[in-house]
Design a protein around this motif. Sequence first.
Motif, mmCIF file in Angstrom:
data_model
loop_
_atom_site.group_PDB
_atom_site.id
_atom_site.type_symbol
_atom_site.label_atom_id
_atom_site.label_comp_id
_atom_site.label_asym_id
_atom_site.label_seq_id
_atom_site.Cartn_x
_atom_site.Cartn_y
_atom_site.Cartn_z
ATOM 1 N N ASP A 100 27.324 35.984 41.800
ATOM 2 C CA ASP A 100 27.704 34.463 41.667
ATOM 3 C C ASP A 100 27.509 33.681 40.684
ATOM 4 N N TYR A 101 25.767 32.798 41.207
ATOM 5 C CA TYR A 101 25.266 32.103 41.287
ATOM 6 C C TYR A 101 24.046 32.862 40.863
ATOM 7 N N VAL A 102 23.131 31.832 40.265
ATOM 8 C CA VAL A 102 21.625 31.920 40.335
ATOM 9 C C VAL A 102 21.306 29.995 40.486
ATOM 10 N N CYS A 103 20.754 30.362 41.514
ATOM 11 C CA CYS A 103 20.548 29.131 42.831
ATOM 12 C C CYS A 103 19.120 28.824 41.716
ATOM 13 N N PHE A 104 18.544 28.015 42.281
ATOM 14 C CA PHE A 104 17.310 26.585 42.199
ATOM 15 C C PHE A 104 16.921 25.858 43.467
ATOM 16 N N ALA A 105 16.345 26.540 44.384
ATOM 17 C CA ALA A 105 16.113 25.623 45.387
ATOM 18 C C ALA A 105 14.870 25.496 45.546
ATOM 19 N N ASP A 106 14.806 24.413 46.507
ATOM 20 C CA ASP A 106 13.553 23.810 46.775
ATOM 21 C C ASP A 106 14.015 23.609 48.694
ATOM 22 N N PHE A 107 12.828 24.105 49.741
ATOM 23 C CA PHE A 107 13.254 24.247 50.302
ATOM 24 C C PHE A 107 12.096 23.071 51.126
ATOM 25 N N ALA A 108 11.581 22.314 51.033
ATOM 26 C CA ALA A 108 10.430 21.542 50.897
ATOM 27 C C ALA A 108 11.330 19.952 51.232
ATOM 28 N N SER A 109 12.039 20.163 50.597
ATOM 29 C CA SER A 109 13.290 18.720 50.282
ATOM 30 C C SER A 109 14.351 19.505 50.852
ATOM 31 N N GLU A 110 15.300 17.822 51.766
ATOM 32 C CA GLU A 110 17.097 18.178 52.212
ATOM 33 C C GLU A 110 17.992 18.913 51.280
ATOM 34 N N LYS A 111 18.755 19.387 52.123
ATOM 35 C CA LYS A 111 20.068 20.204 51.282
ATOM 36 C C LYS A 111 20.771 18.608 50.432
ATOM 37 N N ARG A 112 21.642 19.084 49.341
ATOM 38 C CA ARG A 112 22.447 17.657 49.256
ATOM 39 C C ARG A 112 23.215 18.541 47.354
ATOM 40 N N GLY A 113 24.074 18.030 47.411
ATOM 41 C CA GLY A 113 25.149 17.906 46.544
ATOM 42 C C GLY A 113 26.164 19.051 46.981
ATOM 43 N N ALA A 114 26.852 19.442 46.109
ATOM 44 C CA ALA A 114 27.996 20.104 46.142
ATOM 45 C C ALA A 114 27.601 21.654 46.674
ATOM 46 N N LYS A 115 26.428 22.172 46.529
ATOM 47 C CA LYS A 115 27.057 23.401 47.094
ATOM 48 C C LYS A 115 25.653 23.516 48.648
ATOM 49 N N GLN A 116 25.758 22.479 49.357
ATOM 50 C CA GLN A 116 25.130 22.657 50.774
ATOM 51 C C GLN A 116 25.420 23.567 51.047
ATOM 52 N N GLU A 117 26.787 24.675 51.806
ATOM 53 C CA GLU A 117 26.626 25.236 52.544
ATOM 54 C C GLU A 117 25.407 27.120 51.514
ATOM 55 N N PHE A 118 25.575 26.913 50.654
ATOM 56 C CA PHE A 118 24.986 27.915 50.078
ATOM 57 C C PHE A 118 22.962 27.930 50.391
ATOM 58 N N TYR A 119 23.132 26.825 50.584
ATOM 59 C CA TYR A 119 21.872 26.079 51.140
ATOM 60 C C TYR A 119 20.643 27.499 51.974
ATOM 61 N N ASN A 120 21.698 27.591 53.593
ATOM 62 C CA ASN A 120 21.567 28.354 54.853
ATOM 63 C C ASN A 120 21.662 29.190 54.904
ATOM 64 N N ASN A 121 21.952 29.828 53.401
ATOM 65 C CA ASN A 121 22.270 31.098 52.787
ATOM 66 C C ASN A 121 21.462 32.103 51.826
ATOM 67 N N LEU A 122 20.744 30.883 51.338
ATOM 68 C CA LEU A 122 19.567 31.192 51.009
ATOM 69 C C LEU A 122 18.490 30.710 50.784
ATOM 70 N N ARG A 123 18.690 30.441 52.649
ATOM 71 C CA ARG A 123 17.445 30.382 52.941
ATOM 72 C C ARG A 123 17.004 31.865 53.689
ATOM 73 N N LEU A 124 18.528 32.858 53.932
ATOM 74 C CA LEU A 124 17.331 33.778 54.374
ATOM 75 C C LEU A 124 16.525 34.934 53.335
ATOM 76 N N ALA A 125 16.808 34.510 52.146
ATOM 77 C CA ALA A 125 15.943 35.225 50.625
ATOM 78 C C ALA A 125 14.989 34.772 50.693
ATOM 79 N N HIS A 126 14.269 33.686 51.478
ATOM 80 C CA HIS A 126 12.880 32.502 50.973
ATOM 81 C C HIS A 126 11.853 33.174 52.155
ATOM 82 N N PHE A 127 10.835 32.903 51.400
ATOM 83 C CA PHE A 127 9.787 34.222 52.736
ATOM 84 C C PHE A 127 8.863 33.367 52.050
ATOM 85 N N GLU A 128 8.196 33.002 50.821
ATOM 86 C CA GLU A 128 7.208 32.122 50.987
ATOM 87 C C GLU A 128 7.226 30.738 50.120
ATOM 88 N N ASP A 129 6.857 31.137 48.648
ATOM 89 C CA ASP A 129 7.319 30.233 47.639
ATOM 90 C C ASP A 129 8.351 30.485 46.786
#
Length: 168
Positions: free
Chosen positions: A79-108
């Motif tokens: 549905d989406y291609v997302c760019f996320a920076d987990f070193a900073s806080e979530k913000r904007g319209a797609k905040q609910e995606f943040y926690n789901n995307l964190r599941l696929a974040h392992f290193e960098d």
Amino acid sequence: MKRGSKRGQINLSFGMIFSIILIVVFIVFAFYAIGKFLDIQKAAKAGQFISSLEGDIDKMWRSSSGSQQVEYSLPSSVDYVCFADFASEKRGAKQEFYNNLRLAHFEDENMFFYPVGSAAAVDSKSIDNIDLLEITSRENPYCIPNIDGKIKLTLKKGLDESLVTITR
């Protein structure tokens, strides 16, 4: 005589039942194999997208400045291609995606496919030479929609910038 005819009927019934069971097993295996081939196709399409995106980003990064709108193909399950920076806080319209995307974040990793698991074996990737702080300054995660299997984005680099920014 009656005994022989009953026995023949039982052998025929067992043979038919065994044949039906074999047919069902073959059909189930065929559907399983088709599903696996479709997953391989999704992973290949996602890999091709990543390779093309990295190549275009590297070309823009090597240039002195520029802006280029590009279009890529993706599996329609993404549905989406997302760019996320987990070193900073979530913000904007797609905040609910943040926690789901964190599941696929392992290193960098900084680029993700949403929903997680929609691109088969490829969930995230670390993309070099992008200005992640600028991309996620207003929205974190910054998500670009996949419309009818196509994703359009703009790659930009200014004269005084050392990294490429990505916009919708």
